[in-house]
Design an enzyme around this catalytic site. Structure first.
Site, PDB file in Angstrom:
ATOM      1  N   GLU A   1      11.111 -11.840   2.283  1.00 13.45           N
ATOM      2  CA  GLU A   1      11.296 -13.724   1.572  1.00 13.45           C
ATOM      3  C   GLU A   1      12.777 -13.005   1.148  1.00 13.45           C
ATOM      4  O   GLU A   1      13.515 -15.126   1.522  1.00 13.45           O
ATOM      5  CB  GLU A   1      10.275 -13.661   0.614  1.00 13.45           C
ATOM      6  CG  GLU A   1       9.692 -15.263   0.713  1.00 13.45           C
ATOM      7  CD  GLU A   1       8.888 -15.741  -0.756  1.00 13.45           C
ATOM      8  OE1 GLU A   1       8.497 -17.044  -1.272  1.00 13.45           O
ATOM      9  OE2 GLU A   1       8.186 -14.919  -1.049  1.00 13.45           O
TER      10      GLU A   1
ATOM     11  N   ARG B  61       1.134   3.206  -1.780  1.00 14.38           N
ATOM     12  CA  ARG B  61      -0.063   3.154  -1.969  1.00 14.38           C
ATOM     13  C   ARG B  61      -0.965   4.098  -0.318  1.00 14.38           C
ATOM     14  O   ARG B  61      -1.679   4.197  -0.418  1.00 14.38           O
ATOM     15  CB  ARG B  61      -0.361   1.996  -1.461  1.00 14.38           C
ATOM     16  CG  ARG B  61      -0.637   1.509  -3.814  1.00 14.38           C
ATOM     17  CD  ARG B  61      -1.163  -0.132  -3.751  1.00 14.38           C
ATOM     18  NE  ARG B  61      -0.826  -0.688  -3.176  1.00 14.38           N
ATOM     19  CZ  ARG B  61       0.320  -1.245  -3.538  1.00 14.38           C
ATOM     20  NH1 ARG B  61       1.168  -1.376  -4.706  1.00 14.38           N
ATOM     21  NH2 ARG B  61       0.610  -2.478  -2.408  1.00 14.38           N
TER      22      ARG B  61
END
Lengths: 177, 177
Positions: free
Chosen positions: A102, A65
């Site tokens: 994470e 992006r």
């Protein structure tokens, strides 16, 4: 008929997608903004106003992006475009940097010949969240010895405090959540 | 000091990487061009000259190299930007299209709300090879009923004859191999 465009209007046009890509994440979908020609142009012009007089020679953009507005900005201010990509995508000699997610790790790469000493590099991505990817990208860039690095994001998730990991650098975000 | 830039010069600056990503493929590495500000600007200007008077409302770009010049062109000619992405990357409702690779299949997706009837869409990617991805992307676009579709590539591998699968459309490639 043209409307009055502001960053506030654009912020309101960003679509929130709950639980994407994983439960608990509120995904900020910017495609609703990018597809509107006047909003896209406004963002490119706004970024150009901020960065056009900073002597930037290259814009390093994070896949994928980050390529969109980063590419548009490079065209607008007359800078070179440098992709920072997922592992295995860049075909020539690369530097690689791993970073923590994470769960587990991810990595990004840059071509070793992408930056030369003396380059003033703007790192661009669509989103600053925890700062993990951005920090890894800055580390890659530093490995290629540019004169200066500054950072640009379309959106910043202020509550994640990613900016804390980038305190040595000028960091600009157009929209804050 | 500015040099005289031509598409022939740019073609010569594209780096050939043998056997990437798989043995037998001669990969055309455009990063050597994109990082040079004057060459990048020349490409954006050249694309803009071709497409600026065609009434294009949206540029649909194929992930992820297609985002780079596609984004720059959208900014330059004042069109909206629409991403066509790998499966699972677009967060809202999508259309999906599978297409054949040498071994197995791949797929691409577009948001259902990316295009509206009346849109004049330019499909952009960096490379036209066999035409498999481009044909799948055209099929996605047709499913959203634009007024017109035309196609733009930076490079075309003429010997693979991908253009044969796109005969209904205007196809423009700047550089031919």
């Amino acid at each position: 008929m043209s409307r009055s465009i502001s960053l506030e209007l654009i912020k309101n046009e960003i679509r929130n997608i709950p639980d994407f890509p994983t439960p608990g994440i509120q995904f900020k979908d910017i495609t609703t903004v990018l597809k509107q020609a006047d909003l896209f142009s406004f963002l490119v012009d706004t970024l150009a106003e901020i960065f056009q007089d900073k002597g930037i020679t290259k814009i390093a953009c994070i896949e994928s992006r980050g390529f969109i507005l980063g590419g548009a900005l490079a065209g607008k201010i007359g800078a070179g475009f440098v992709p920072i990509r997922k592992p295995g995508k860049l075909p020539a000699e690369t530097l690689r940097r791993e970073y923590s997610l994470e769960y587990g790790t991810d990595a990004i790469e840059i071509h070793k010949d992408a930056i030369i000493p003396g380059d003033v590099v703007l790192l661009h991505d669509d989103l600053l969240a925890t700062g993990g990817t951005a920090s890894a990208a800055v580390a890659l860039l530093k490995g290629l010895d540019p004169s200066k690095i500054c950072l640009s994001f379309l959106c910043e998730l202020d509550f994640l405090e990613g900016r804390k990991h980038l305190q040595e650098y000028e960091v600009s975000s157009l929209i804050h959540f």
